[in-house]
Each structure stands twice: as structure tokens, then as C-alpha cells.
Design an enzyme around this catalytic site. Structure first.
Site, PDB file in Angstrom:
ATOM      1  N   GLU A 112      -4.548  12.756 -34.925  1.00 46.99           N
ATOM      2  CA  GLU A 112      -2.546  12.403 -35.560  1.00 46.99           C
ATOM      3  C   GLU A 112      -2.319  11.421 -36.176  1.00 46.99           C
ATOM      4  O   GLU A 112      -1.445  11.364 -37.035  1.00 46.99           O
ATOM      5  CB  GLU A 112      -1.942  11.693 -34.220  1.00 46.99           C
ATOM      6  CG  GLU A 112      -0.381  10.910 -34.116  1.00 46.99           C
ATOM      7  CD  GLU A 112       0.014   9.898 -34.355  1.00 46.99           C
ATOM      8  OE1 GLU A 112       0.875   9.229 -34.978  1.00 46.99           O
ATOM      9  OE2 GLU A 112      -1.126   9.475 -34.813  1.00 46.99           O
ATOM     10  N   GLU A 113      -3.674  10.519 -36.663  1.00 47.78           N
ATOM     11  CA  GLU A 113      -3.053  10.098 -37.883  1.00 47.78           C
ATOM     12  C   GLU A 113      -3.725   9.819 -39.154  1.00 47.78           C
ATOM     13  O   GLU A 113      -3.367   9.089 -40.360  1.00 47.78           O
ATOM     14  CB  GLU A 113      -4.645   8.796 -37.395  1.00 47.78           C
ATOM     15  CG  GLU A 113      -4.580   8.025 -35.694  1.00 47.78           C
ATOM     16  CD  GLU A 113      -3.478   7.171 -35.391  1.00 47.78           C
ATOM     17  OE1 GLU A 113      -2.685   6.805 -36.925  1.00 47.78           O
ATOM     18  OE2 GLU A 113      -3.411   6.505 -34.731  1.00 47.78           O
TER      19      GLU A 113
END
Lengths: 315, 346
Positions: free
Chosen positions: B205-206
């Protein structure tokens, strides 16, 4: 290296890859089981059936300029296509698809390298229209293991994939070679090309910035072998693919370097997240002066990349 | 709940290296779900089927990756250069303790030039990662046997319990969300379900919402609820932020399906779950953004837990807020019945 020369010198900015695609088709068609293009212009060649489905992906396009307006006396205003180093634009030669050549010049007092204050002087009246694209000129020079040319980014990958197609005789895996379009404007072709294949693994074959020059800080060296990608701006390589690549390189004594680069993008990024996702890694050829018309690569690194790719595809 | 969040936070895996912790996630999920698997990117998906035909599919997800560093070089004296993975704040790195995950885990510190030696200019500007190095105490020769270029590095902060039900941990973004996903899974295991529920621990996600995209393409859900963190009020920021202890923060805006949002608010009112409404005019920066436009489209909701000092190793959160989100998702699943399909027609 005649083939690499032919590939790099061909006209093919993002979205206008047709000429590159035609010469690649010509080279590979008698060595593939199936060959097709899709709506975005990607060229996909299949070789073999059964076993693992593995994608090898690269891109055909190069950076360039697109004409936005014609001014009096035949001066052409333009915008950039893809990531181009603006500092070195003025003074560069460009060539259009119809062969018309021109020179990029800059208005006075354009210290900020503002592209809207630059123009192409092609010395022509007529024949060029808004929307026409040009690519940068950069001759092909081969000199004791070093190659200098425009468009090594991308076309080195096309060269390596072409040779892999020719040299892998009876693959046990189902191999898909993707020559993708529009990488330089956001890896757009590779997204759709890999979509329907449902591959188990993918390896992208790209170039990576090699900053081993005075004042540079790169850990990647020219002539140090191909790189095995760990991470770039677009992708974090899947550990299984990365480990397999380094394992093969170690076993066959192929020189390689590990690549961690926060600025470059590779087709791998698009392939990894398309559809249900693909376990993806990458092999790159280090290139100095990347995205300039005088990119520099080493023939040794290219051969290392080819050898490693062939081993991986025959895993 | 507290033990679970502490345990998850102490697991270590930066974006792209979640395989270092996902075996443990799989083990946990297998206690409560029959079918748990990992996809090509490493997302972990646990299925709870209703047994009904043409059942609605609901995806509940939180991401398991954490921000961190990656080794980019080792110099002749054994100093390790690095690049950031995910949105690391460069200012917090000097004096951080780290763990390098090579052939074995080794500790290191990120030092900084002492104030005595700094020029006036240097003391005014934050340091850049390229001017910092990780120091392990090893010589270059010894170090190269354990780590190499590409070795992942995590911030070593471990759990601290503070006053009034507050915890301070690394990676609460988004192990708190993962906690919710796993704890809801545990709680629904004996429910009679009216929909197929997919509990997903997403990856990467990051670095750009990458895992959620492929997970959604695999599941093809009708409804998805993302659980992530949002900013909590601190002395230097009260805009677009919520006090810790506010409960569940329910997003509202184009990224969120209005019918689902209204249902969630009603459930909060009915079951006395504290909540607040957050408005996002556009991009939410969460997996909900990618999931919504996956496949032929998904009715998406976003629930957030307020966190202070996001992306610091001392992220701080109130346990009651995690519980509020957990309770709300549980109630959503528990009360989801055939009539609920009308939700999607609004």
C-alpha cells in the site's frame, strides 16, 4: 551489433512505434509460434506451449517531441513526449517521421529551460503539422565494447528479446515476449499487453541509470554486468523471481549487480499489478547519460543480460 | 485486542517484503477460516462463505506492509547507505534505531553529525537520506557476509503502553487495520452469514496501493470496506484531524458509496458505536481508491482509526478507536441480509 544499430536508429516516439514494430516482426516472425498486436500497438510473440507461463517484457518507444503550433517563418513550437532532460534540449537535432530534420533552439533569456520558450527550426515551410512527432538524433557508435546511441533505453531490451527468441530453440515453458508501447509516458502499453495472458512469472528487460561518473554516486557500474532489480520507482521485485535470477547468475558465473533505484521506472511495474497480478522481477542493462541522445552501454552488460534472461526463461 | 495489535505491530516487513510476516498472518487466519491463500503479489486472502447461491461478496481489507528503508550501498568503513521505501519523513531518521533483515537480523543506528561539527547552514536544514548512514559496528567485510544491496531495513521501535488506553507503536499504519480484519474474522466465525466475506491482508500500500488492486481483481467484490488510519489532532495540526478516542471515522465523498456509508452510520447509532464523519473531496490515499475502480466497479467504504504522528516509529492510538471500527464492521456483517442488497441501488 548491426541489429542493435538498426533498432536504435529507428523512429518510434511513444504512440508512434509502428516502424520499430515492423522491423521487429520482420526479425522474429519465423522464430515464433504465434505473433499478434493489440489495440495499443503492443507486439506479443509466443513461443512454446505448456509448463510455466513466463512473460519477458520490454518497450519499443523512445522519448521525443510533439509539435503544438506552427509560427511564421516555419518555426515550430513543441511539447515533450516522455521524460527528457530539459537542460540539454537547446542545440539538439530532431528528425520527423518523414525524414525532415530540425534543430531545437531557445529564445534569449530562457535560463529556466522553459520548453514553451523553445522552438524547432527545421527550415521548412509546410509538410509538418501540429501533432507530428519527432525523435532526437543520436548516431550509433561502437567502440571497444562500448556503444553510444540514442534510444538505447528500450531498444536494448528489444534487441535482447529478439536474440532470446532466436536462440531459445525448444522451450519447455510457454514464453510470451512483449514489445510494449508508450512506456516513456507511463508504462501504458505493458498494462494491457500482459492483461489476458495470466502469466505465472514475468521478467522485464530494461535499462537502468548508471551514474558511475565524476560527481556521480551510483553503485551500478558500466561493464559490471547486468543488474538484477530489487526495487525501482515502479516495482519491488517479487522475491522468488529476484532470488531465482541471482541463483542462476551465481551458478553460471554471470556478472550481475543488484539494482536499487528510486528514480527509474520499468515495464515490470505495469505487469506486476495488471489483472490478478504476476510475480515479477527485472533484469537491466546499465546506461550512462540515460534519456540523452548519447546513451552509453557496454556490450558485456548486454550479453550478461541476454544470457541471464535465456536461463530464466528455460528454468 | 491489545495483545493482537502489539503482536502485529512487532512483526517486520516493509512494502514488497511482506513475505517475512505473512506466514504468521496466514497462521492466524487459518484458525478461523477454511480457505486462506496468498496471491501473486503476496496478499493474504481468507474466505468465509455463506453457502448461499449468488451470494454478495464483501471484501474487508487492511494493509500489512510498513514503511522502512532499503540498503543501497556499503562503504569501505562499513557505513550503510539507504533509500526510503514508502513515505518516510527524513527528519525523524537521525538517531533512529533500526534492524537490517539480511541473512540474519542485525541492529544498527542512524547517527548524525554532532552539533559541534555542523556548519551554520547544516544546523538549519534537515538532513537528507543520502547524507545519512546506518552504523552496525561491523566492518565492511563482515557486513557483506550478512547484508547486501536491496536488504530491507525496519525501524526497531517496539510497543509502548501509555496512559488512558493509549498505545505507541511502529507501523500502527496499518497493523491496526490488520488487527481489525483478523479480529472481525475471529468474531464472525460462528455467524450465519448472508454474504461471502473475504478478509484480506493487502501488500504494498505504502508504495502506491499496488496489492489492493490485484486482490480486488481476484475477488471481484460487490462491496469493499478498507480499514486504514487517519490523522489525529496534535498541537501542530487540528485540521482534517480527529481526537484520539473519537471512535470510528467514516469517510464520505466520491471514494465512498453513499448507501454503504448511510448504513454504517445507522449501525453506529443503533449499537452505540462512537463515530465521526470525515469528508474527502477526492483522492483518499488509501486502498479504497484503487478498489473502487477495479473490475467493473465496487461499492466502497473507508473506515479510519485516528493516529498521531503517522509514519513515525512512535505512532500513537487509542485502543477504544480500534475496537469501535472492529465493532462496526462486525455489526455490518452480522446485520447484512438479503434486503441489504438494496443498499447498492441508491
Amino acid at each position: 551489433m548491426e541489429l542493435l544499430k538498426k533498432y536504435t536508429q529507428c523512429f518510434g516516439p511513444s504512440g508512434r512505434e509502428d516502424a520499430v514494430r515492423d522491423i521487429i516482426i520482420n526479425e522474429i516472425q519465423s522464430f515464433c509460434d504465434e505473433i499478434y498486436t493489440d489495440a495499443l500497438g503492443n507486439l506479443i510473440a509466443r513461443k512454446g506451449k505448456g509448463g510455466n507461463k513466463i512473460i519477458a517484457v520490454t518497450n519499443m518507444d523512445e522519448t521525443g517531441v510533439i509539435v503544438t503550433a506552427l509560427e511564421n517563418n516555419g518555426f515550430l513550437r513543441f511539447a515533450l513526449v516522455g521524460g527528457v532532460d530539459k537542460r540539454s534540449l537547446a542545440g539538439r537535432r530532431v528528425v520527423f517521421e518523414n525524414g525532415t530534420a530540425g534543430l531545437i533552439a531557445s529564445e534569449n533569456d530562457n535560463d529556466n529551460f522553459d520548453v514553451s520558450k523553445m522552438y524547432i527550426d527545421a527550415g521548412v515551410d509546410g509538410g509538418i503539422n501540429p501533432g507530428d512527432m519527432a525523435c532526437f538524433c543520436g548516431d550509433f557508435i561502437e567502440n571497444s565494447g562500448i556503444i553510444v546511441s540514442k534510444s538505447l533505453s528500450g531498444r536494448v531490451g528489444c534487441y535482447i528479446l529478439t536474440r532470446a527468441i532466436k536462440e531459445i530453440k525448444q522451450p519447455e515453458n510457454e514464453l510470451y515476449f512483449i514489445f510494449s508501447t508508450q512506456k516513456e509516458v507511463g508504462m501504458r502499453g505493458a498494462k494491457t499487453a500482459a492483461y489476458g495472458i495470466g502469466a505465472d512469472y514475468a521478467v522485464s528487460v530494461d535499462t537502468t541509470a548508471c551514474d558511475d561518473v565524476p560527481g556521480g554516486e551510483s553503485h551500478v557500474r558500466l561493464g559490471g554486468g547486468c543488474t538484477v532489480k530489487v526495487m525501482d520507482k515502479s516495482v519491488i521485485a517479487h522475491h522468488e523471481v529476484r532470488e531465482k535470477l541471482t541463483e542462476l547468475a551465481n551458478a553460471e558465473a554471470i556478472d550481475y549487480q543488484l539494482e536499487v533505484n528510486s528514480n527509474m521506472r520499468a515495464c515490470a511495474g505495469a505487469v506486476q499489478t495488471c489483472g490478478m497480478g504476476v510475480k515479477t522481477g527485472g533484469i537491466s542493462v546499465p546506461v550512462r547519460n540515460i534519456f540523452s541522445p548519447s546513451e552509453i552501454a557496454s556490450t558485456k552488460d548486454i550479453e550478461c543480460a541476454l544470457k541471464l534472461l535465456k536461463l530464466y526463461l528455460c528454468r | 485486542m491489545k495483545e493482537l495489535v502489539k503482536k502485529l505491530s512487532d512483526l517486520r516487513g516493509i512494502s514488497g517484503f511482506e513475505y517475512r510476516l505473512s506466514d504468521e498472518i496466514i497462521r492466524m487466519m487459518k484458525l478461523y477460516a477454511d480457505n486462506v491463500y496468498r496471491d501473486s503479489l503476496g496478499n493474504v486472502i481468507a474466505e468465509k462463505k455463506s453457502g448461499l447461491e449468488n451470494s454478495t461478496k464483501i471484501m474487508i481489507e487492511g494493509h500489512i506492509d510498513e514503511i522502512g528503508l532499503m540498503v543501497s550501498g556499503i562503504d569501505e568503513n562499513g557505513f550503510v547507505s539507504f533509500v526510503n521505501v514508502g513515505g518516510i519523513d527524513d527528519r525523524i531518521l537521525p538517531s533512529c534505531e533500526v534492524i537490517l533483515h539480511g541473512k540474519s537480523d542485525i541492529p544498527g543506528v542512524i547517527g548524525a553529525k554532532p552539533p559541534h561539527l555542523q556548519t551554520k547552514d547544516e544546523s538549519k536544514k534537515p538532513m537528507k537520506p543520502e547524507d545519512m548512514a546506518i552504523d552496525t559496528g561491523y566492518s565492511a567485510e563482515e557486513l557483506k557476509k550478512i547484508i547486501r544491496i536491496g536488504t530491507p531495513v525496519t525501524l526497531s521501535q517496539s510497543c509502548g503502553e501509555l496512559m488512558n488506553g493509549n498505545i505507541s507503536l511502529k507501523a500502527l499504519d496499518d497493523r491496526a487495520g490488520t488487527t481489525v480484519v483478523i479480529d472481525v474474522l475471529r468474531r464472525v466465525q460462528n455467524l450465519d452469514l448472508n454474504a461471502d466475506i473475504y478478509f484480506v491482508a493487502t501488500v504494498q500500500e505504502e508504495v502506491g496501493l499496488r496489492g489492493a488492486k490485484t486482490a480486488a481483481n481476484i475477488i471481484k467484490p460487490d462491496i469493499a470496506i478498507s480499514v486504514d488510519v487517519c490523522h489525529a489532532v496534535t498541537p501542530d495540526n487540528s485540521e482534517d484531524a480527529y481526537l484520539c478516542g473519537s471512535g470510528c471515522i467514516i469517510s464520505s465523498g466520491p471514494n465512498v458509496h453513499n448507501g454503504i456509508k448511510k448504513r454504517l452510520i445507522k449501525l453506529c447509532e443503533r449499537f452505540n458505536i462512537p463515530f465521526e464523519i470525515d469528508t474527502d473531496g477526492g483522492y483518499t490515499g488509501t486502498n479504497a481508491w484503487e478498489i473502487q475502480v477495479s473490475g467493473s466497479g465496487v461499492a466502497t467504504a473507508l473506515l479510519s482509526i485516528p493516529v498521531k504522528y503517522m509514519h513515525n516509529p512512535v505512532e500513537m492510538m487509542q485502543l477504544s478507536d480500534i475496537e469501535a471500527v472492529r465493532n462496526l464492521i462486525y455489526r455490518f456483517i452480522e446485520n447484512y441480509d438479503i434486503d441489504s442488497e438494496d443498499l447498492l441501488c441508491c
